[in-house]
Design a protein around this motif. Structure first.
Motif, short mmCIF file in Angstrom:
data_model
loop_
_atom_site.label_atom_id
_atom_site.label_comp_id
_atom_site.label_asym_id
_atom_site.label_seq_id
_atom_site.Cartn_x
_atom_site.Cartn_y
_atom_site.Cartn_z
N ASN A 56 0.72 -1.17 0.10
CA ASN A 56 0.13 0.05 -0.04
C ASN A 56 0.73 1.30 -0.10
O ASN A 56 0.55 2.21 -0.57
CB ASN A 56 -1.01 -0.02 1.29
N LEU A 57 2.01 1.16 0.80
CA LEU A 57 2.91 2.47 0.88
C LEU A 57 3.25 2.81 -0.60
O LEU A 57 3.50 3.80 -0.94
CB LEU A 57 3.64 2.28 2.03
N GLU A 58 3.88 1.67 -1.32
CA GLU A 58 4.63 1.86 -2.37
C GLU A 58 3.62 2.53 -3.42
O GLU A 58 3.80 3.41 -4.20
CB GLU A 58 5.29 0.56 -3.00
N ALA A 59 2.27 2.03 -3.27
CA ALA A 59 1.21 2.40 -4.36
C ALA A 59 0.78 4.02 -4.25
O ALA A 59 0.25 4.38 -5.23
CB ALA A 59 -0.01 1.52 -3.99
N VAL A 60 1.06 4.38 -2.82
CA VAL A 60 0.58 5.88 -2.91
C VAL A 60 1.68 6.91 -3.15
O VAL A 60 1.36 8.25 -3.01
CB VAL A 60 -0.24 6.26 -1.39
N LEU A 82 -1.41 4.29 5.93
CA LEU A 82 -1.20 5.16 4.84
C LEU A 82 -0.97 6.70 5.50
O LEU A 82 -0.27 7.34 5.00
CB LEU A 82 -2.36 5.30 4.03
N ALA A 83 -1.24 6.76 6.78
CA ALA A 83 -1.36 8.36 7.18
C ALA A 83 -0.08 8.97 7.01
O ALA A 83 0.09 9.99 6.44
CB ALA A 83 -1.71 8.34 8.74
N PRO A 84 1.21 8.41 7.42
CA PRO A 84 2.46 9.09 7.38
C PRO A 84 2.92 9.56 5.81
O PRO A 84 3.15 10.69 5.48
CB PRO A 84 3.41 8.27 7.86
N ALA A 85 2.53 8.46 4.99
CA ALA A 85 2.98 8.74 3.53
C ALA A 85 1.84 9.73 2.87
O ALA A 85 2.23 10.61 2.13
CB ALA A 85 2.64 7.25 2.82
N LEU A 86 0.85 9.65 3.43
CA LEU A 86 -0.36 10.44 2.73
C LEU A 86 -0.09 12.20 3.30
O LEU A 86 -0.07 13.26 2.51
CB LEU A 86 -1.75 10.24 3.05
N GLN A 87 0.46 12.22 4.33
CA GLN A 87 0.60 13.58 5.01
C GLN A 87 2.01 14.19 4.41
O GLN A 87 2.06 15.41 4.16
CB GLN A 87 1.05 13.45 6.55
N LYS A 88 2.79 13.12 3.79
CA LYS A 88 3.97 13.79 3.13
C LYS A 88 3.60 14.27 1.97
O LYS A 88 4.20 15.19 1.64
CB LYS A 88 5.07 12.60 2.89
N ARG A 89 2.67 13.84 1.05
CA ARG A 89 2.50 13.96 -0.36
C ARG A 89 1.24 14.85 -0.48
O ARG A 89 1.06 15.57 -1.67
CB ARG A 89 2.62 12.92 -1.30
N LYS A 90 0.46 14.46 0.42
CA LYS A 90 -1.16 15.10 0.57
C LYS A 90 -1.69 14.90 -0.97
O LYS A 90 -2.29 15.95 -1.37
CB LYS A 90 -0.85 16.81 0.87
N PRO A 91 -2.03 13.92 -1.56
CA PRO A 91 -2.90 13.51 -2.43
C PRO A 91 -4.28 13.75 -1.75
O PRO A 91 -4.55 13.84 -0.84
CB PRO A 91 -2.64 12.11 -3.00
N LEU A 92 -5.22 13.91 -3.00
CA LEU A 92 -6.83 13.86 -2.78
C LEU A 92 -6.91 12.24 -2.47
O LEU A 92 -6.72 11.34 -2.63
CB LEU A 92 -7.55 14.04 -3.96
N VAL A 93 -7.95 12.22 -1.32
CA VAL A 93 -8.33 11.08 -0.69
C VAL A 93 -9.92 10.84 -0.81
O VAL A 93 -10.52 11.87 -0.65
CB VAL A 93 -8.01 10.88 0.81
N ILE A 94 -10.02 9.86 -1.51
CA ILE A 94 -11.63 9.61 -1.67
C ILE A 94 -11.88 8.37 -0.96
O ILE A 94 -11.36 7.08 -1.38
CB ILE A 94 -11.90 9.42 -3.29
N SER A 95 -12.89 8.17 -0.08
CA SER A 95 -13.16 7.21 0.58
C SER A 95 -14.65 6.70 -0.02
O SER A 95 -15.53 7.62 -0.18
CB SER A 95 -13.40 7.33 2.03
N TRP A 108 -7.69 9.36 11.72
CA TRP A 108 -6.74 8.32 11.60
C TRP A 108 -5.72 9.02 10.54
O TRP A 108 -4.64 8.54 10.58
CB TRP A 108 -7.77 7.40 10.95
N LEU A 109 -6.30 9.81 9.56
CA LEU A 109 -5.23 10.30 8.53
C LEU A 109 -4.24 11.43 8.88
O LEU A 109 -3.13 11.69 8.32
CB LEU A 109 -5.88 10.42 7.15
N GLY A 110 -4.97 12.07 9.79
CA GLY A 110 -4.37 13.51 10.32
C GLY A 110 -4.81 14.45 9.57
O GLY A 110 -5.74 14.31 8.69
N SER A 111 -4.67 15.78 10.18
CA SER A 111 -5.26 16.82 9.51
C SER A 111 -4.62 17.60 8.15
O SER A 111 -3.61 16.94 7.74
CB SER A 111 -5.46 18.06 10.62
N GLY A 112 -5.38 18.51 7.64
CA GLY A 112 -5.02 19.14 6.41
C GLY A 112 -5.02 18.54 4.91
O GLY A 112 -4.81 18.88 4.00
N LEU A 113 -5.74 17.12 5.09
CA LEU A 113 -5.81 16.58 3.69
C LEU A 113 -7.05 16.86 3.19
O LEU A 113 -8.10 17.02 3.86
CB LEU A 113 -5.81 15.17 4.01
#
Ligand SMILES: NC(=O)c1ccc[n+]([C@@H]2O[C@H](COP(=O)([O-])OP(=O)(O)OC[C@H]3O[C@@H](n4cnc5c(N)ncnc54)[C@H](OP(=O)(O)O)[C@@H]3O)[C@@H](O)[C@H]2O)c1
Length: 273
Positions: A56-60, A82-95, A108-113
């Protein structure tokens, strides 16, 4: 710019969305999917020629949008991973997970996304889906357009005014296909009882459902007006509609949809933490 899309979870809904995007000409090499099951990935890679990985981490890493498409019960673990990787790059997240609130995802993902929550339905499998979407306050217009384009690849996609409306969407269109299947079942059984064979009863019922929906969609008349137009005084349709109304058909439907709405609200509080 063509966005890099990563799907976390490559099950039914992710496959439908990916299939819809490819059918609309989205380049396969811009789509990556992950899954816990290597066999699932093998299947999707062979069928759709997209990139796949179990990591999952490689994929994001290179993703502009990450679509979280695991079961609601798996969402917390996936989001925390995924939280640390998403916080680093801040892509759009769709659930697309039912019952997982933005506040849980943000915790869970942290703020700012930028996060978009949406509720598709199973006809997405044949690109006839209906989806409600709601975005958090960090989501830009460009992010919203990207989310809409992804969901529109499998049908209708409508923005909602409040997150709570996702419960109503779940109750109406999310669970709705099953209500129509129930109606089709009941009409088919009624036809058989009146002497038609099963195949004929099913074919007539299905074509009638399809024809009525297509007519209602293509008409400027409301469904009520269309119903009244085909209900001649003293005719057969009038007898059936009168019988439905005596059995409080609208109340039966209202009560059922309210029960689904209440369950959706209940699931959100069960799954949140
Ligand atoms: N199907 C619908 O009608 C519908 C409608 C609206 C919304 N949704 C939402 O869509 C989401 C997906 O539903 P679905 O029907 O597509 O489910 P699904 O077919 O079970 O797909 C989910 C996939 O994610 C995999 N997975 C589990 N944990 C993972 C992880 N840590 N990393 C990567 N992959 C992982 C699962 O593998 P395992 O099998 O090994 O767990 C499974 O293959 C759900 O949240 C659901 O609420 C579905």
């Amino acid at each position: 710019m063509i966005a890099n899309l990563t799907f976390i979870g490559a099950g039914n809904m992710a496959s439908s969305l990916i299939g819809g995007l490819l059918a609309k000409g989205y380049p396969a090499d811009r789509i990556t999917a992950t899954d816990a099951q290597p066999e699932t990935l093998e299947r999707i890679k062979n069928a759709l020629y997209i990139n796949t990985t179990t990591d999952n981490l490689e994929a994001v890493n290179n993703a502009n949008a990450v679509i979280l498409a695991v079961k609601p019960q798996s969402m917390k673990a996936v989001a925390l991973e995924l939280a640390p990787a998403l916080q680093k790059r801040k892509p759009l997240v769709i659930s697309i997970a039912a019952g997982i609130n933005l506040s849980s995802l943000e915790k869970w993902l942290g703020s700012g996304l930028a996060i978009v929550r949406c509720m598709p339905n199973t006809p997405a499998l044949i690109q006839q889906g209906a989806t409600g979407l709601f975005a958090n306050k960090n989501t830009s217009e460009a992010d919203k357009t990207l989310a809409q384009n992804i969901l529109e690849a499998v049908g209708l996609a409508l923005w909602l005014d409040t997150e709570n409306q996702l419960d109503a969407v779940t109750a109406l269109s999310g669970s709705g296909p099953a209500y129509f299947f129930l109606m089709i079942e009941a009409m088919e059984q009624a036809g058989i009882k009146l002497g038609l064979n099963e195949k004929t009863a099913r074919q007539l019922t299905l074509q009638t459902a399809l024809g009525a929906a297509a007519m209602a969609q293509g008409s400027s008349d409301t469904p009520e007006e269309l119903r009244k137009k085909v209900t001649s005084p003293g005719g057969t349709t009038e007898q059936a509609i009168h019988s439905f109304q005596q059995s409080k058909f609208n109340l039966i439907v209202q009560t059922a949809v309210e029960a689904a709405n209440a369950r959706s609200i209940g699931l959100s509080s069960e799954l949140g933490e």
